[in-house]
Design a protein around this motif. Structure first.
Motif, PDB file in Angstrom:
ATOM      1  N   ILE A 195     -53.796  -2.203  -9.780  1.00  0.00           N
ATOM      2  CA  ILE A 195     -55.138  -2.729  -9.970  1.00  0.00           C
ATOM      3  C   ILE A 195     -55.045  -4.241  -9.820  1.00  0.00           C
ATOM      4  N   GLU A 196     -55.991  -4.794  -9.075  1.00  0.00           N
ATOM      5  CA  GLU A 196     -56.003  -6.238  -8.871  1.00  0.00           C
ATOM      6  C   GLU A 196     -57.174  -6.832  -9.635  1.00  0.00           C
ATOM      7  N   LEU A 197     -56.871  -7.822 -10.466  1.00  0.00           N
ATOM      8  CA  LEU A 197     -57.885  -8.518 -11.245  1.00  0.00           C
ATOM      9  C   LEU A 197     -58.206  -9.827 -10.539  1.00  0.00           C
ATOM     10  N   VAL A 198     -59.446  -9.954 -10.054  1.00  0.00           N
ATOM     11  CA  VAL A 198     -59.845 -11.156  -9.324  1.00  0.00           C
ATOM     12  C   VAL A 198     -61.054 -11.762 -10.034  1.00  0.00           C
ATOM     13  N   PRO A 199     -60.863 -12.896 -10.746  1.00  0.00           N
ATOM     14  CA  PRO A 199     -61.991 -13.510 -11.443  1.00  0.00           C
ATOM     15  C   PRO A 199     -62.881 -14.285 -10.478  1.00  0.00           C
ATOM     16  N   ARG A 200     -64.163 -14.341 -10.813  1.00  0.00           N
ATOM     17  CA  ARG A 200     -65.080 -15.176 -10.037  1.00  0.00           C
ATOM     18  C   ARG A 200     -64.971 -16.581 -10.605  1.00  0.00           C
ATOM     19  N   LEU A 201     -64.485 -17.489  -9.799  1.00  0.00           N
ATOM     20  CA  LEU A 201     -64.268 -18.854 -10.264  1.00  0.00           C
ATOM     21  C   LEU A 201     -65.576 -19.619 -10.237  1.00  0.00           C
TER      22      LEU A 201
ATOM     23  N   LEU B  24     -62.363  -5.647 -10.076  1.00  0.00           N
ATOM     24  CA  LEU B  24     -61.260  -4.730 -10.351  1.00  0.00           C
ATOM     25  C   LEU B  24     -60.900  -3.888  -9.129  1.00  0.00           C
ATOM     26  N   LEU B  25     -61.847  -3.708  -8.239  1.00  0.00           N
ATOM     27  CA  LEU B  25     -61.642  -2.900  -7.040  1.00  0.00           C
ATOM     28  C   LEU B  25     -61.950  -3.746  -5.818  1.00  0.00           C
ATOM     29  N   PRO B  26     -61.334  -3.453  -4.685  1.00  0.00           N
ATOM     30  CA  PRO B  26     -61.667  -4.205  -3.472  1.00  0.00           C
ATOM     31  C   PRO B  26     -63.130  -4.011  -3.108  1.00  0.00           C
ATOM     32  N   SER B  27     -63.749  -5.059  -2.570  1.00  0.00           N
ATOM     33  CA  SER B  27     -65.142  -4.954  -2.145  1.00  0.00           C
ATOM     34  C   SER B  27     -65.234  -4.096  -0.896  1.00  0.00           C
ATOM     35  N   ALA B  28     -66.436  -3.667  -0.551  1.00  0.00           N
ATOM     36  CA  ALA B  28     -66.638  -2.826   0.631  1.00  0.00           C
ATOM     37  C   ALA B  28     -66.167  -3.542   1.895  1.00  0.00           C
TER      38      ALA B  28
ATOM     39  N   GLY C 164     -67.298  -2.367  -7.808  1.00  0.00           N
ATOM     40  CA  GLY C 164     -65.936  -2.783  -8.133  1.00  0.00           C
ATOM     41  C   GLY C 164     -65.836  -4.028  -8.987  1.00  0.00           C
ATOM     42  N   ALA C 165     -66.970  -4.585  -9.427  1.00  0.00           N
ATOM     43  CA  ALA C 165     -66.950  -5.801 -10.238  1.00  0.00           C
ATOM     44  C   ALA C 165     -67.495  -5.513 -11.631  1.00  0.00           C
ATOM     45  N   LEU C 166     -66.822  -6.049 -12.622  1.00  0.00           N
ATOM     46  CA  LEU C 166     -67.195  -5.893 -14.022  1.00  0.00           C
ATOM     47  C   LEU C 166     -67.943  -7.152 -14.463  1.00  0.00           C
ATOM     48  N   ALA C 167     -69.102  -6.996 -15.082  1.00  0.00           N
ATOM     49  CA  ALA C 167     -69.885  -8.133 -15.577  1.00  0.00           C
ATOM     50  C   ALA C 167     -69.808  -8.153 -17.097  1.00  0.00           C
TER      51      ALA C 167
END
Length: 171
Positions: free
Chosen positions: A95-101, A157-161, A71-74
């Motif tokens: 769709i939820e966009l969650v950036p890695r800060l 982009l997707l919820p984690s497991a 679920g994460a785009l690199a």
């Protein structure tokens, strides 16, 4: 049997109207807040959650040539990655966009449905939830500055497991 008088019909209709207003008030969550103290966008968000809970976009709905795992785009530094949110039979998805800060990302969102409002986030620094119509959308992600020591930016982009498991538990 005696004939129904007009006053009786009016009284019956008034009782039905009172009951209907009561049911609507309870169903829509009548509050004692004054109209000036209520934020319309907050009310709209609550109404959307209550009546129109769009299902989240799934991994099968997304197509990209970039690395996409769990679920994460690199996206590597200074690179741009495009994601195609495919068409669906579902009228509305989210769709939820969650950036890695502290990564700094530029995100461009172009829905394909009409009417649509494209959006550009020059520095996506907080989670955003976007609606996807059945026609789909295009998402373009550019990594401006990755989180040290990583050489890439990560955008979930997707919820984690783990969060999917938490969502399935009763509260």
């Amino acid at each position: 049997m005696p004939e129904l008088k007009p006053i009786h019909a009016v009284l019956i209709l008034a009782i039905i109207a009172i009951v209907a207003l009561y049911v609507l008030g309870v169903g829509l969550g009548a509050t004692s807040d004054s109209p000036r103290a209520v934020d319309p966008s907050e009310v709209a968000g609550r109404m959307k959650e209550r009546f129109l809970k769009p299902r989240p976009v799934t991994a099968e709905d997304l197509a990209t040539a970039c690395p996409f795992e769990d679920g994460a785009l690199a996206v590597t530094r200074a690179a741009t990655c495009t994601v195609d949110v495919k068409e669906s039979d579902t009228r509305s998805r989210s769709i939820e966009l969650v950036p890695r800060l502290p990564s700094i990302l530029k995100v461009e969102w172009v829905p394909r449905g009409k009417p649509s409002v494209p959006a550009t986030f020059d520095t996506l620094d907080e989670a955003k939830e976007l609606d996807v119509t059945k026609e789909g959308a295009d998402l373009k992600v550019t990594c401006l500055f990755p989180a040290p020591p990583l050489p890439f930016c990560e955008l979930r982009l997707l919820p984690s497991a783990a969060s999917r498991a938490d969502a399935g538990r009763p509260q």
